[in-house]
Design a protein around this motif. Structure first.
Motif, PDB file in Angstrom:
ATOM      1  N   THR A   1       0.818  -1.220   0.000  1.00 24.48           N
ATOM      2  CA  THR A   1       0.000   0.000   0.000  1.00 24.48           C
ATOM      3  C   THR A   1       0.847   1.264   0.000  1.00 24.48           C
ATOM      4  N   HIS A   2       2.168   1.114  -0.028  1.00 25.58           N
ATOM      5  CA  HIS A   2       3.025   2.305  -0.105  1.00 25.58           C
ATOM      6  C   HIS A   2       3.136   2.754  -1.555  1.00 25.58           C
ATOM      7  N   LEU A   3       3.881   2.026  -2.383  1.00 22.31           N
ATOM      8  CA  LEU A   3       4.053   2.420  -3.781  1.00 22.31           C
ATOM      9  C   LEU A   3       3.776   1.283  -4.757  1.00 22.31           C
ATOM     10  N   GLY A   4       3.173   0.207  -4.278  1.00 29.46           N
ATOM     11  CA  GLY A   4       2.706  -0.824  -5.195  1.00 29.46           C
ATOM     12  C   GLY A   4       3.659  -1.954  -5.516  1.00 29.46           C
ATOM     13  N   CYS A   5       4.719  -2.114  -4.762  1.00 30.64           N
ATOM     14  CA  CYS A   5       5.595  -3.276  -4.979  1.00 30.64           C
ATOM     15  C   CYS A   5       4.871  -4.546  -4.511  1.00 30.64           C
ATOM     16  N   VAL A   6       5.355  -5.679  -4.953  1.00 35.59           N
ATOM     17  CA  VAL A   6       4.766  -6.955  -4.536  1.00 35.59           C
ATOM     18  C   VAL A   6       5.470  -7.413  -3.267  1.00 35.59           C
ATOM     19  N   VAL A   7       4.686  -7.614  -2.208  1.00 28.87           N
ATOM     20  CA  VAL A   7       5.266  -8.050  -0.935  1.00 28.87           C
ATOM     21  C   VAL A   7       5.513  -9.554  -0.980  1.00 28.87           C
ATOM     22  N   LYS A   8       6.470  -9.994  -0.169  1.00 31.50           N
ATOM     23  CA  LYS A   8       6.827 -11.415  -0.116  1.00 31.50           C
ATOM     24  C   LYS A   8       6.281 -12.028   1.163  1.00 31.50           C
ATOM     25  N   PRO A   9       5.577 -13.160   1.049  1.00 32.72           N
ATOM     26  CA  PRO A   9       5.132 -13.834   2.268  1.00 32.72           C
ATOM     27  C   PRO A   9       6.342 -14.356   3.049  1.00 32.72           C
ATOM     28  N   VAL A  10       6.342 -14.092   4.341  1.00 31.54           N
ATOM     29  CA  VAL A  10       7.364 -14.629   5.243  1.00 31.54           C
ATOM     30  C   VAL A  10       6.635 -15.318   6.388  1.00 31.54           C
ATOM     31  N   GLU A  11       7.376 -15.917   7.281  1.00 31.67           N
ATOM     32  CA  GLU A  11       6.753 -16.694   8.349  1.00 31.67           C
ATOM     33  C   GLU A  11       5.792 -15.872   9.196  1.00 31.67           C
ATOM     34  N   SER A  12       6.152 -14.607   9.475  1.00 33.43           N
ATOM     35  CA  SER A  12       5.334 -13.787  10.369  1.00 33.43           C
ATOM     36  C   SER A  12       4.340 -12.891   9.635  1.00 33.43           C
ATOM     37  N   GLY A  13       4.294 -12.959   8.306  1.00 34.47           N
ATOM     38  CA  GLY A  13       3.375 -12.099   7.557  1.00 34.47           C
ATOM     39  C   GLY A  13       3.904 -11.817   6.167  1.00 34.47           C
ATOM     40  N   PHE A  14       4.130 -10.520   5.893  1.00 36.03           N
ATOM     41  CA  PHE A  14       4.607 -10.130   4.566  1.00 36.03           C
ATOM     42  C   PHE A  14       5.670  -9.046   4.724  1.00 36.03           C
ATOM     43  N   ASP A  15       6.709  -9.126   3.897  1.00 34.08           N
ATOM     44  CA  ASP A  15       7.748  -8.084   3.861  1.00 34.08           C
ATOM     45  C   ASP A  15       7.762  -7.457   2.477  1.00 34.08           C
ATOM     46  N   CYS A  16       7.911  -6.133   2.442  1.00 29.23           N
ATOM     47  CA  CYS A  16       8.026  -5.453   1.161  1.00 29.23           C
ATOM     48  C   CYS A  16       9.509  -5.231   0.866  1.00 29.23           C
ATOM     49  N   PRO A  17       9.972  -5.709  -0.295  1.00 31.94           N
ATOM     50  CA  PRO A  17      11.394  -5.578  -0.606  1.00 31.94           C
ATOM     51  C   PRO A  17      11.804  -4.166  -1.027  1.00 31.94           C
ATOM     52  N   CYS A  18      10.839  -3.310  -1.320  1.00 39.30           N
ATOM     53  CA  CYS A  18      11.198  -1.998  -1.882  1.00 39.30           C
ATOM     54  C   CYS A  18      11.659  -1.007  -0.820  1.00 39.30           C
ATOM     55  N   HIS A  19      10.852  -0.779   0.214  1.00 38.35           N
ATOM     56  CA  HIS A  19      11.210   0.242   1.206  1.00 38.35           C
ATOM     57  C   HIS A  19      11.100  -0.285   2.629  1.00 38.35           C
ATOM     58  N   GLY A  20      10.961  -1.603   2.782  1.00 41.53           N
ATOM     59  CA  GLY A  20      11.043  -2.204   4.103  1.00 41.53           C
ATOM     60  C   GLY A  20       9.770  -2.261   4.916  1.00 41.53           C
ATOM     61  N   SER A  21       8.624  -2.013   4.313  1.00 42.67           N
ATOM     62  CA  SER A  21       7.391  -2.157   5.093  1.00 42.67           C
ATOM     63  C   SER A  21       7.203  -3.617   5.490  1.00 42.67           C
ATOM     64  N   ARG A  22       6.574  -3.801   6.638  1.00 40.92           N
ATOM     65  CA  ARG A  22       6.311  -5.155   7.131  1.00 40.92           C
ATOM     66  C   ARG A  22       4.834  -5.232   7.514  1.00 40.92           C
ATOM     67  N   PHE A  23       4.207  -6.335   7.152  1.00 41.19           N
ATOM     68  CA  PHE A  23       2.784  -6.536   7.426  1.00 41.19           C
ATOM     69  C   PHE A  23       2.605  -7.817   8.222  1.00 41.19           C
ATOM     70  N   ALA A  24       1.608  -7.835   9.095  1.00 38.91           N
ATOM     71  CA  ALA A  24       1.274  -9.046   9.840  1.00 38.91           C
ATOM     72  C   ALA A  24       0.580 -10.024   8.898  1.00 38.91           C
ATOM     73  N   ALA A  25       0.354 -11.247   9.379  1.00 36.78           N
ATOM     74  CA  ALA A  25      -0.279 -12.274   8.553  1.00 36.78           C
ATOM     75  C   ALA A  25      -1.699 -11.877   8.143  1.00 36.78           C
ATOM     76  N   ASN A  26      -2.351 -10.994   8.938  1.00 41.96           N
ATOM     77  CA  ASN A  26      -3.696 -10.550   8.559  1.00 41.96           C
ATOM     78  C   ASN A  26      -3.659  -9.276   7.707  1.00 41.96           C
ATOM     79  N   GLY A  27      -2.465  -8.843   7.314  1.00 38.70           N
ATOM     80  CA  GLY A  27      -2.320  -7.687   6.431  1.00 38.70           C
ATOM     81  C   GLY A  27      -2.111  -6.366   7.138  1.00 38.70           C
ATOM     82  N   ASP A  28      -2.250  -6.340   8.474  1.00 41.48           N
ATOM     83  CA  ASP A  28      -2.055  -5.080   9.208  1.00 41.48           C
ATOM     84  C   ASP A  28      -0.606  -4.607   9.096  1.00 41.48           C
ATOM     85  N   VAL A  29      -0.438  -3.279   9.106  1.00 36.14           N
ATOM     86  CA  VAL A  29       0.918  -2.715   9.029  1.00 36.14           C
ATOM     87  C   VAL A  29       1.627  -2.916  10.368  1.00 36.14           C
TER      88      VAL A  29
END
Ligand code: FES
Length: 164
Positions: free
Chosen positions: A98-126
């Protein structure tokens, strides 16, 4: 008897020394303006590219792998959706940051964005910015025969799960 003109004390507009200075300043200003425009174009070419382009169809049908564990994401090839199956219920979360539209990668604890380092929980929360809001939950429904129909263009309220 002819008289030669006396040199004047104040400079004239036709003075060759002043004309040369004006030419130099004009050339310098033009060069500076062209250089600024060139650097601006280079800078805009280096902006992050949007990872996902609009496609004709945002709905797709997919059969979930039988080995899919509860809480484990399944990302269909070529799609930007993570599908989760917990018992009889299924939900889908967009993997578009939801920052600039990169594709986030699923990780064990949720999702990581490779572009600027955003991290999301497994339910998508920031969990960590700069993403301004949670990942979108997407419409999913049963398509019969163990398949689900996902609509990437239809956002549903977070927490919406459907039985399959
Ligand atoms: S696009 Fe994901 S953090 Fe910037």
């Amino acid at each position: 008897m002819s008289q030669e003109p006396k040199p004047s004390a104040t400079p004239s507009r036709l003075d060759p020394e002043l004309t040369a200075r004006r030419d130099f300043l004009g050339t310098a200003a033009t060069t500076l303006a062209c250089g600024t425009c060139g650097f601006a174009l280079l800078g805009s070419a280096r902006l992050p590219k949007v990872a996902v382009l609009p496609s004709a169809s945002k709905k797709f049908k997919v059969v979930l792998p039988p080995s899919l564990l509860p809480g484990q994401p399944f990302v269909p090839p070529g799609r930007s959706v993570a599908i989760f199956k917990d018992g009889d219920s299924v939900h889908a979360i967009s993997t578009i940051c939801t920052h600039l539209g990169c594709v986030v990668k699923p990780v064990e604890s949720g999702f990581d964005c490779p572009c600027h380092g955003s991290r999301f929980a497994a339910n998508g929360d920031v969990v960590r910015g700069p993403a301004p809001k949670a990942l979108a939950w997407l419409s999913v429904s049963s398509a019969g025969g163990g398949a689900v129909l996902v609509d990437e263009g239809k956002v549903v309220p977070a927490g919406t799960k459907v039985s399959v």
